[in-house]
Structures are given as structure tokens and as C-alpha cells.
Enzyme design. Structure first.
Site, PDB file in Angstrom:
ATOM      1  N   SER A  12       0.962  -1.089  -0.141  1.00  0.00           N
ATOM      2  CA  SER A  12      -0.148   0.052   0.137  1.00  0.00           C
ATOM      3  C   SER A  12       0.875   1.221   0.042  1.00  0.00           C
ATOM      4  O   SER A  12       1.546   1.670   1.127  1.00  0.00           O
ATOM      5  CB  SER A  12      -0.999   0.096   1.255  1.00  0.00           C
ATOM      6  OG  SER A  12      -1.393   1.367   1.496  1.00  0.00           O
ATOM      7  N   HIS A  37      -1.125  -1.236  -4.196  1.00  0.00           N
ATOM      8  CA  HIS A  37      -2.326  -1.036  -3.605  1.00  0.00           C
ATOM      9  C   HIS A  37      -2.427   0.226  -3.286  1.00  0.00           C
ATOM     10  O   HIS A  37      -1.802   1.247  -2.660  1.00  0.00           O
ATOM     11  CB  HIS A  37      -2.237  -1.967  -2.434  1.00  0.00           C
ATOM     12  CG  HIS A  37      -3.521  -1.713  -1.755  1.00  0.00           C
ATOM     13  ND1 HIS A  37      -4.758  -2.607  -1.873  1.00  0.00           N
ATOM     14  CD2 HIS A  37      -4.145  -1.132  -0.517  1.00  0.00           C
ATOM     15  CE1 HIS A  37      -5.739  -2.363  -1.290  1.00  0.00           C
ATOM     16  NE2 HIS A  37      -5.427  -1.542  -0.536  1.00  0.00           N
ATOM     17  N   ASP A  39      -4.674   3.291  -2.141  1.00  0.00           N
ATOM     18  CA  ASP A  39      -5.820   3.511  -1.219  1.00  0.00           C
ATOM     19  C   ASP A  39      -6.234   4.805  -0.949  1.00  0.00           C
ATOM     20  O   ASP A  39      -5.847   5.764  -0.830  1.00  0.00           O
ATOM     21  CB  ASP A  39      -5.283   3.365   0.285  1.00  0.00           C
ATOM     22  CG  ASP A  39      -4.963   1.905   0.711  1.00  0.00           C
ATOM     23  OD1 ASP A  39      -5.908   1.018   0.767  1.00  0.00           O
ATOM     24  OD2 ASP A  39      -3.844   1.369   1.441  1.00  0.00           O
ATOM     25  N   MET A  41      -9.279   7.418  -0.244  1.00  0.00           N
ATOM     26  CA  MET A  41     -10.193   7.746   0.941  1.00  0.00           C
ATOM     27  C   MET A  41     -10.853   9.275   0.897  1.00  0.00           C
ATOM     28  O   MET A  41     -10.107  10.248   0.293  1.00  0.00           O
ATOM     29  CB  MET A  41      -9.006   7.818   2.374  1.00  0.00           C
ATOM     30  CG  MET A  41      -8.290   6.751   2.432  1.00  0.00           C
ATOM     31  SD  MET A  41      -7.808   6.382   4.017  1.00  0.00           S
ATOM     32  CE  MET A  41      -6.401   7.407   4.277  1.00  0.00           C
ATOM     33  N   HIS A  70      -8.358   0.488  -4.340  1.00  0.00           N
ATOM     34  CA  HIS A  70      -9.150   0.345  -2.944  1.00  0.00           C
ATOM     35  C   HIS A  70      -9.817   1.558  -2.693  1.00  0.00           C
ATOM     36  O   HIS A  70      -9.248   2.521  -2.161  1.00  0.00           O
ATOM     37  CB  HIS A  70      -8.187  -0.269  -1.751  1.00  0.00           C
ATOM     38  CG  HIS A  70      -9.333  -0.518  -0.452  1.00  0.00           C
ATOM     39  ND1 HIS A  70      -8.637  -0.699   0.653  1.00  0.00           N
ATOM     40  CD2 HIS A  70     -10.650  -0.842  -0.203  1.00  0.00           C
ATOM     41  CE1 HIS A  70      -9.254  -0.805   1.500  1.00  0.00           C
ATOM     42  NE2 HIS A  70     -10.734  -0.907   1.104  1.00  0.00           N
ATOM     43  N   MET A  72     -12.087   3.522  -0.579  1.00  0.00           N
ATOM     44  CA  MET A  72     -12.800   3.566   0.736  1.00  0.00           C
ATOM     45  C   MET A  72     -13.540   4.729   0.445  1.00  0.00           C
ATOM     46  O   MET A  72     -13.192   6.116   1.442  1.00  0.00           O
ATOM     47  CB  MET A  72     -11.591   3.578   1.588  1.00  0.00           C
ATOM     48  CG  MET A  72     -11.012   2.501   1.973  1.00  0.00           C
ATOM     49  SD  MET A  72      -9.544   2.597   3.074  1.00  0.00           S
ATOM     50  CE  MET A  72      -8.138   2.935   1.697  1.00  0.00           C
ATOM     51  N   MET A 141     -10.869  -6.975   4.916  1.00  0.00           N
ATOM     52  CA  MET A 141     -10.295  -6.131   5.641  1.00  0.00           C
ATOM     53  C   MET A 141      -9.990  -6.528   7.104  1.00  0.00           C
ATOM     54  O   MET A 141     -10.854  -7.009   7.701  1.00  0.00           O
ATOM     55  CB  MET A 141     -11.030  -4.779   6.134  1.00  0.00           C
ATOM     56  CG  MET A 141     -11.257  -3.809   4.834  1.00  0.00           C
ATOM     57  SD  MET A 141      -9.797  -3.356   3.863  1.00  0.00           S
ATOM     58  CE  MET A 141      -8.788  -2.535   5.244  1.00  0.00           C
ATOM     59  N   GLY A 149      -0.775   1.464   9.507  1.00  0.00           N
ATOM     60  CA  GLY A 149      -0.123   1.266  10.806  1.00  0.00           C
ATOM     61  C   GLY A 149      -0.866   0.782  12.059  1.00  0.00           C
ATOM     62  O   GLY A 149      -0.415   0.882  13.232  1.00  0.00           O
ATOM     63  N   ASP A 179      -6.069  -7.022   3.982  1.00  0.00           N
ATOM     64  CA  ASP A 179      -5.355  -5.630   3.857  1.00  0.00           C
ATOM     65  C   ASP A 179      -5.560  -5.253   5.524  1.00  0.00           C
ATOM     66  O   ASP A 179      -6.681  -5.123   5.954  1.00  0.00           O
ATOM     67  CB  ASP A 179      -6.296  -5.109   3.075  1.00  0.00           C
ATOM     68  CG  ASP A 179      -5.777  -3.344   3.005  1.00  0.00           C
ATOM     69  OD1 ASP A 179      -4.591  -3.101   3.554  1.00  0.00           O
ATOM     70  OD2 ASP A 179      -6.605  -2.578   2.357  1.00  0.00           O
TER      71      ASP A 179
END
Ligand code: DX5
Ligand code: ZN
Length: 223
Positions: A12, A37, A39, A41, A70, A72, A141, A149, A179
């Protein structure tokens, strides 16, 4: 259908140093990462903001690597066309984020991309049963999405086993991706459970290059 020779690592880039993103992405691939990957958001479905489709378009101009996106975001349908135009290879939408998942999974596939359905930690596999014959991937998930983290929520590993059993039983072809909070210390467990694609953010970018290669090798050499 996603055809894989072996298990894959999809780091990611959320955990990369954005100031040096190109270098970090190239280095990850050089150290054995198979995909990147991405992400996305929106500050609504998840609390944070990250980046949009331009990052995929920019990566693709320099490198033909597989972009595993991905989303989100609430109403992911609003972004599908932009990610298709940016040449995303795979678009994952959250089951919790749309009322019309069947329509949007088919829209992604009709546009020539691979399509994935994603479930949050408290969303059961039973709720996505009708997606399973349709999708190329199920993304499980193992953290509440929104940040890298975080500590892995391990009850989600049972969902990998459940999904692996269902696909064997029914002859479905979807791949299983995990993930959140995956590191060199727990990757063996998710591979044993039947996971095909491992996402790792801090657990990958936090390593030096030897460590990154070792992490990738653990996944590639898994028998
Ligand atoms: C969580 C993201 C993950 C995350 C992974 O919201 O979807 O992809 O960046 O980071 P780690 O591996 O550090 O949990
Ligand atoms: Zn992710």
C-alpha cells in the site's frame, strides 16, 4: 478472471513517503512487489483523505505495473469512470458503501477492469454471498479502514478460510486479498488460511530493502 502463478504482494503506497513517491513505488517493485495497492479515502466513508485517480494515471504513464485500487469512499460509483480512464487494473468497492453493488461490479467489469468487493471487519461473508460468482476478488479488511499502521484484527482470518472453502465448494474463481496490519510476523498465517494477495503498508515500507525482498520471497515461495 485473475490468473495467478503464485501468491502476490501488493504494498500500500499510503505508507510510502509521498515526497518521493515515484522512487518509493519503483523500489517496492524492484524488491519483489507484484502490484501497487492504491488506497483512496474520501474523508467520509473513512475519516482521512488520501488521493484520487490522478495518482493511477501518473503511475501508469511511467510504469505499467498492476494498480490494485481500493476505494474507501461513499458512493464509489461516482469514481468508477475516473479510475477506468486512469487505467486502473482492479477496482475494489466496499459492500458497505453502496446500495447497488451488483450494478457497479458489472459496470467495472464491462469497462474492462477486474472488480473486487471489500468487507470491513464486522461485515460477515454471508452478506456478500451474491457477489461471489460475479467478482474477481474479495478484499477482506483486517483493520477498520482509514489509516495505515494499525494493529491487525485477527478474527478476520476466519473469513479467508470461509471464502476459500466457498470457492472450492462452488467452483468460483475469485481471489482473496487481505489488508490491514499484515507483517512478516503474521503473513504465514494468512497464506495458510488461503489468501492469494497480501497488502502491506507499514509492515513493508518500514523495512529496509533486504527486509522488503525477504517479505516478498516469503509470499512468492509459499507452497
Ligand atoms: C487501511 C488501508 C490499508 C492500509 C494498510 O485503511 O486500506 O491498505 O494502508 O496499511 P498497514 O499494512 O500499515 O495496516
Ligand atoms: Zn487498502
Amino acid at each position: 478472471m485473475l490468473d495467478l502463478d503464485h501468491r502476490l504482494l501488493s504494498p500500500s503506497i499510503l505508507s510510502a513517503d509521498f515526497y518521493n513517491l515515484g522512487t518509493e513505488a519503483e523500489n517496492a517493485l524492484h524488491c519483489g512487489a507484484n502490484w501497487l495497492h492504491i488506497d483512496v479515502m474520501d474523508g467520509h466513508f473513512v475519516p482521512q483523505l488520501s488521493f484520487g485517480s490522478k495518482i493511477v494515471a501518473d503511475i501508469k504513464r511511467h510504469n505499467k505495473c498492476f494498480c490494485d485500487c481500493h476505494l474507501m469512499v461513499t458512493n464509489p460509483e461516482d469514481l468508477i469512470d475516473a479510475f477506468v480512464a486512469a487505467k486502473a487494473d482492479l477496482i475494489n468497492i466496499h459492500a458497505e458503501a453502496t446500495y447497488h453493488g451488483d450494478r457497479y461490479i458489472n459496470r467495472i467489469k464491462d469497462a474492462g477492469c477486474f472488480a473486487g468487493i471489500t468487507i470491513n471487519p464486522t461485515t460477515p461473508v454471508s452478506s456478500i454471498i451474491h457477489y461471489l460468482p460475479l467478482v474477481d476478488m474479495v478484499l477482506v479488511m483486517s483493520v477498520n479502514p482509514g489509516f495505515s499502521g494499525q494493529k491487525c484484527i485477527t478474527y478476520n482470518f476466519d473469513k479467508i478460510r470461509e471464502l476459500d472453502n466457498i470457492r472450492k465448494d462452488k467452483g468460483y474463481s475469485y481471489k482473496i486479498e487481505i489488508d490491514g496490519g499484515i507483517t512478516m510476523h503474521n503473513v504465514q498465517t494468512v497464506l495458510d488460511a488461503g489468501c492469494d494477495i497480501v497488502v502491506a503498508g507499514s509492515g513493508f515500507f518500514g523495512l529496509d530493502n533486504d527486509g522488503k525482498r525477504q517479505f516478498a520471497d516469503m509470499i512468492h515461495n509459499y507452497k
